[in-house]
Design an enzyme around this catalytic site. Sequence first.
Site, short mmCIF file in Angstrom:
data_model
loop_
_atom_site.label_atom_id
_atom_site.label_comp_id
_atom_site.label_asym_id
_atom_site.label_seq_id
_atom_site.Cartn_x
_atom_site.Cartn_y
_atom_site.Cartn_z
N GLU A 73 0.81 -1.23 0.00
CA GLU A 73 0.00 0.00 0.00
C GLU A 73 0.84 1.27 0.00
OE1 GLU A 73 -4.06 -1.49 2.29
OE2 GLU A 73 -2.52 -0.46 3.46
N GLU A 87 -6.16 -7.90 -0.18
CA GLU A 87 -6.75 -7.58 1.12
C GLU A 87 -8.20 -7.19 0.92
OE1 GLU A 87 -4.90 -4.82 3.80
OE2 GLU A 87 -2.87 -5.40 3.19
#
Length: 488
Positions: free
Chosen positions: A190, A383
């Site tokens: 991320e 995710e």
Amino acid sequence: MKRFSKDFLWGGATAANQIEGAFDVDGKGLSSQDLVAYKDPYAGDVVDNFTFNVSSTELDEYLTNPEKYKFPKRWGIDFYNNYEEDIRLFAEMGFRVFRLSIAWTRIFPTGLEDTPNEKGLEFYDKVFDELAKYNIEPLVTMSHFEMPITLTQKYNGWMSREPIPLFVKYAETLFERYKHKVKYWITFNEMNMNLNSPYTGGGVLADTVKNTTEAAFQASHHQFVASSLAMKKGREINPDFEIGCMINRIETYAMTSKPADQLLALKADQLNMFYPDVHVRGEYPRYMQRYFKENDIVIQKEIGDDEIIAAHTADFVAFSYYMTHTTSSDHANASEAAGAFDSPIKNPHLELTEWDWPIDPVGLRITFNKLYDRYNKPLFLVENGLGALDTLNEDGTVNDSYRIDYIEKHIEQMYEAIEDGVEIMGYTTWGCIDLISCGTSQMTKRYGFIYVDQDDEGNGTLKRYKKDSFHWYKEVIETDGANILNKE
């Protein structure tokens, strides 16, 4: 009959700093996440206290007086000593892939060493061998918010160029050691989280810089160069490696059809897509020139940086997906709100989780289509999950129908995206086993199919219990989703 393909990679995802524990065992050094102190996150019945950032004053205090604080990510759920049991449970569910990260400070305790820590390398050898026993593919994130704290102290993290060769050395060590055990890699988790927390994403102490947004992008630039150089090394060592990039994907809607709202949504989307734009297309997108100008941002580059980024790009785009955002030009801080991790502007058409995160399965289908249209690269949803306050019953069961409902609806939309023509590699639910929350350092914000007996203070037996969702997800994998896609 509707079903996913037999080679679809079903599994779950974790991070070393949230599960491993053993923070000072077998030569491991301190990482940035080992210096995130627990803070009581409750305000009434709503959890709202994120612990992403650490200031220079706090860091000095935590290092000087650690006994005064609790650091949940130091104990995790003790995966370090329970990995065999946990992997056996993953195998019982039928996992085909397990996403995990490697703690940089297990391999190079300060990040500055010339030679790696053999004990750290041996631990991951054992984990990969255990996964191989059950034919589970590892998907390895090399840096999941786990900066050696020494590099924060010495260089202010990724604000400086010095970590670039250190990360490349670390990556080369992993590639060489595990070239026959790991096929799928992600360089940085991320990366766009730098914009929300320079400390979490880049090991940068935000209170030491004049322009935190500029610092976030400067740190990101150094990570782009390091990522590309790592990809270069990886492909030299094993051309069969598949090495991807990753963002926290936040699809953004305009609140109304008002042009000003639509423009804000476009700009928010561009800011989110900036990271894969660089990683996949190999260059800074032109729309960022205006953004940098308007925010007084100047990125320091060295000659050759742009060429490195252009030459070594991602094989696939991985992303996390939890919620969508909404933009409104009527909001007092509209531009800032659009780029925030948890936007204060809520979509009136969506339900909210206990943490006020909008639940939007259709948004997942939209984002799959948008990403694939933009990059024409395989996508990997690494995710996705629901954080909730689970209850362990006296008989050892956990009735989490709300989690089943959440994930089922997202899987249905993922299948619709495949029918739309999107190439999707796999799906790893976040926190397939309960772990320490990244944002709030809690244990009671639970995501897993497996309940771990531990509270926010670190008390408990650490015993593992199968939730209702455990048995449900096992059937999803066994049937390749047919059990939910063919309901009447």
